[in-house]
Write a protein that holds these residues in place. Sequence first.
Motif, PDB file in Angstrom:
ATOM      1  N   ASN A 277       0.002 128.151 -23.413  1.00  0.00           N
ATOM      2  CA  ASN A 277      -0.720 126.739 -23.743  1.00  0.00           C
ATOM      3  C   ASN A 277      -0.306 126.306 -24.861  1.00  0.00           C
ATOM      4  N   SER A 278       0.380 126.906 -25.943  1.00  0.00           N
ATOM      5  CA  SER A 278       0.991 125.816 -26.639  1.00  0.00           C
ATOM      6  C   SER A 278       2.085 124.898 -26.476  1.00  0.00           C
ATOM      7  N   ALA A 279       1.997 124.041 -27.551  1.00  0.00           N
ATOM      8  CA  ALA A 279       2.987 123.264 -27.566  1.00  0.00           C
ATOM      9  C   ALA A 279       4.535 123.604 -28.011  1.00  0.00           C
ATOM     10  N   PRO A 280       5.568 123.797 -26.966  1.00  0.00           N
ATOM     11  CA  PRO A 280       5.754 124.421 -28.045  1.00  0.00           C
ATOM     12  C   PRO A 280       6.557 124.455 -29.580  1.00  0.00           C
ATOM     13  N   VAL A 281       6.772 125.728 -30.142  1.00  0.00           N
ATOM     14  CA  VAL A 281       7.981 125.314 -31.179  1.00  0.00           C
ATOM     15  C   VAL A 281       9.362 124.418 -31.792  1.00  0.00           C
ATOM     16  N   VAL A 282       9.781 124.931 -30.960  1.00  0.00           N
ATOM     17  CA  VAL A 282      11.512 124.422 -30.782  1.00  0.00           C
ATOM     18  C   VAL A 282      12.104 124.150 -28.921  1.00  0.00           C
TER      19      VAL A 282
ATOM     20  N   ILE B 174      11.586 120.559 -33.044  1.00  0.00           N
ATOM     21  CA  ILE B 174      10.762 121.299 -34.346  1.00  0.00           C
ATOM     22  C   ILE B 174       9.774 120.938 -34.626  1.00  0.00           C
ATOM     23  N   ALA B 175       8.802 121.925 -33.456  1.00  0.00           N
ATOM     24  CA  ALA B 175       7.004 121.704 -34.213  1.00  0.00           C
ATOM     25  C   ALA B 175       6.918 120.215 -33.914  1.00  0.00           C
ATOM     26  N   GLY B 176       7.215 119.600 -32.961  1.00  0.00           N
ATOM     27  CA  GLY B 176       6.908 118.536 -32.092  1.00  0.00           C
ATOM     28  C   GLY B 176       7.493 117.366 -32.710  1.00  0.00           C
ATOM     29  N   ILE B 177       8.489 117.273 -33.972  1.00  0.00           N
ATOM     30  CA  ILE B 177       9.409 116.544 -34.805  1.00  0.00           C
ATOM     31  C   ILE B 177      10.332 116.604 -34.353  1.00  0.00           C
ATOM     32  N   ASN B 178      11.003 115.062 -33.109  1.00  0.00           N
ATOM     33  CA  ASN B 178      12.532 114.550 -32.774  1.00  0.00           C
ATOM     34  C   ASN B 178      13.540 115.196 -34.317  1.00  0.00           C
ATOM     35  N   ALA B 179      13.944 116.171 -34.326  1.00  0.00           N
ATOM     36  CA  ALA B 179      14.918 116.238 -35.539  1.00  0.00           C
ATOM     37  C   ALA B 179      16.340 115.755 -34.934  1.00  0.00           C
ATOM     38  N   SER B 180      17.058 115.311 -34.309  1.00  0.00           N
ATOM     39  CA  SER B 180      17.850 114.417 -34.303  1.00  0.00           C
ATOM     40  C   SER B 180      17.851 113.025 -34.474  1.00  0.00           C
ATOM     41  N   ALA B 181      16.652 112.945 -34.601  1.00  0.00           N
ATOM     42  CA  ALA B 181      16.435 111.100 -35.108  1.00  0.00           C
ATOM     43  C   ALA B 181      16.067 110.958 -37.251  1.00  0.00           C
ATOM     44  N   LEU B 182      16.515 112.884 -37.599  1.00  0.00           N
ATOM     45  CA  LEU B 182      16.053 112.057 -38.775  1.00  0.00           C
ATOM     46  C   LEU B 182      17.040 112.322 -40.151  1.00  0.00           C
ATOM     47  N   SER B 183      16.906 111.578 -40.982  1.00  0.00           N
ATOM     48  CA  SER B 183      17.723 111.443 -41.772  1.00  0.00           C
ATOM     49  C   SER B 183      17.809 112.349 -42.636  1.00  0.00           C
ATOM     50  N   GLY B 184      19.103 112.923 -43.246  1.00  0.00           N
ATOM     51  CA  GLY B 184      19.321 114.514 -44.073  1.00  0.00           C
ATOM     52  C   GLY B 184      18.747 114.781 -44.694  1.00  0.00           C
ATOM     53  N   ASP B 185      18.093 114.015 -45.907  1.00  0.00           N
ATOM     54  CA  ASP B 185      16.728 114.743 -46.117  1.00  0.00           C
ATOM     55  C   ASP B 185      15.839 114.838 -45.923  1.00  0.00           C
ATOM     56  N   ALA B 186      14.958 114.612 -44.346  1.00  0.00           N
ATOM     57  CA  ALA B 186      13.788 114.930 -43.634  1.00  0.00           C
ATOM     58  C   ALA B 186      14.704 115.725 -43.279  1.00  0.00           C
TER      59      ALA B 186
ATOM     60  N   THR C 217      16.195 118.692 -43.810  1.00  0.00           N
ATOM     61  CA  THR C 217      16.160 119.456 -45.335  1.00  0.00           C
ATOM     62  C   THR C 217      14.878 120.033 -45.070  1.00  0.00           C
ATOM     63  N   THR C 218      13.727 118.458 -45.170  1.00  0.00           N
ATOM     64  CA  THR C 218      12.215 119.518 -45.480  1.00  0.00           C
ATOM     65  C   THR C 218      12.003 120.336 -44.104  1.00  0.00           C
ATOM     66  N   LEU C 219      12.618 119.373 -42.801  1.00  0.00           N
ATOM     67  CA  LEU C 219      12.095 120.301 -41.875  1.00  0.00           C
ATOM     68  C   LEU C 219      11.920 121.844 -41.317  1.00  0.00           C
ATOM     69  N   ARG C 220      13.752 121.424 -42.032  1.00  0.00           N
ATOM     70  CA  ARG C 220      14.141 123.313 -41.924  1.00  0.00           C
ATOM     71  C   ARG C 220      12.971 123.640 -43.233  1.00  0.00           C
ATOM     72  N   ARG C 221      12.375 123.629 -44.572  1.00  0.00           N
ATOM     73  CA  ARG C 221      12.128 123.765 -45.531  1.00  0.00           C
ATOM     74  C   ARG C 221      10.892 124.521 -44.861  1.00  0.00           C
ATOM     75  N   ASP C 222      10.542 123.237 -43.899  1.00  0.00           N
ATOM     76  CA  ASP C 222       8.557 123.778 -44.238  1.00  0.00           C
ATOM     77  C   ASP C 222       8.203 124.471 -42.695  1.00  0.00           C
ATOM     78  N   HIS C 223       9.451 124.802 -41.934  1.00  0.00           N
ATOM     79  CA  HIS C 223       8.836 125.480 -40.307  1.00  0.00           C
ATOM     80  C   HIS C 223      10.056 126.448 -40.077  1.00  0.00           C
ATOM     81  N   LEU C 224      11.235 127.058 -40.684  1.00  0.00           N
ATOM     82  CA  LEU C 224      11.945 127.654 -40.149  1.00  0.00           C
ATOM     83  C   LEU C 224      12.512 128.993 -41.025  1.00  0.00           C
ATOM     84  N   GLY C 225      12.639 130.398 -40.665  1.00  0.00           N
ATOM     85  CA  GLY C 225      13.292 130.672 -41.971  1.00  0.00           C
ATOM     86  C   GLY C 225      14.941 131.698 -40.812  1.00  0.00           C
ATOM     87  N   PHE C 226      15.164 132.386 -41.690  1.00  0.00           N
ATOM     88  CA  PHE C 226      16.937 132.411 -41.119  1.00  0.00           C
ATOM     89  C   PHE C 226      16.704 133.823 -41.685  1.00  0.00           C
TER      90      PHE C 226
END
Length: 229
Positions: free
Chosen positions: A6-11, A73-85, A87-96
């Motif tokens: 019932n939740s929105a996808p993480v990815v 990712i987390a409801g954000i279209n990463a395909s349309a983001l700048s490089g800095d954005a 990086t921020t999305l990766r830092r805030d929402h992803l672990g490796f």
Amino acid sequence: MSDAANSAPVVRLDNLRRSFTQGGVTIDVLRGVNLEIRPGEIVALLGPSGSGKSTMLQAVGLLEGGFEGLIEIAGINASALSGDARTTLRRDHLGFVYQFHHLLPDFNATENVVLPQMVAGRTAADAKARAEELLAALGLGHRLDHRPNQLSGGEQQRVAVARALANRPALVLADEPTGNLDEATADRVLEEFLKLVRGEGSAALIATHNERLALRMDRVVRLHEGVLV
């Protein structure tokens, strides 16, 4: 995982494609990948070596460009983001977590888990407390001050797991996280990894060629000839 459906996808991946040109020949590695992973869900990405698993994880992890299609990712279209954005999305929402731990050799276990939190803006005291909590949960409470060269392979990979979860990511990406360990150690590390990820409430996409390990996860998707089956 009870509320995941019932939740929105993480990815969310929609028609993800990636090609490489070598010697004038175009190689289609990803040929239209579609996938959704929801909060708390642990998904195994199964496929033999060379099937494109790492390429797919690099796409989801926003680690390189050249991909076609939607990466959300987390409801954000990463395909349309700048490089800095990105990086921020990766830092805030992803672990490796990688096959090789890639720990910083001059820092001890605690410091290796503290550093990504400091980059994200956490105070030193809070970061240290979080690091010690995660390492203790992974059975390393007595190894907090040890540097990587003083730890076994399994212990090093446990530190890498703690580091990946330090900033409470929505999604953890793991590329053959136990592939460099013997079978008994791999089983223990994976068990602790899955337990901790579930306890943290994160989702995970774990690439492996080991079907036995894959079947311990919530769902298995197979990468075959560039598509998921």
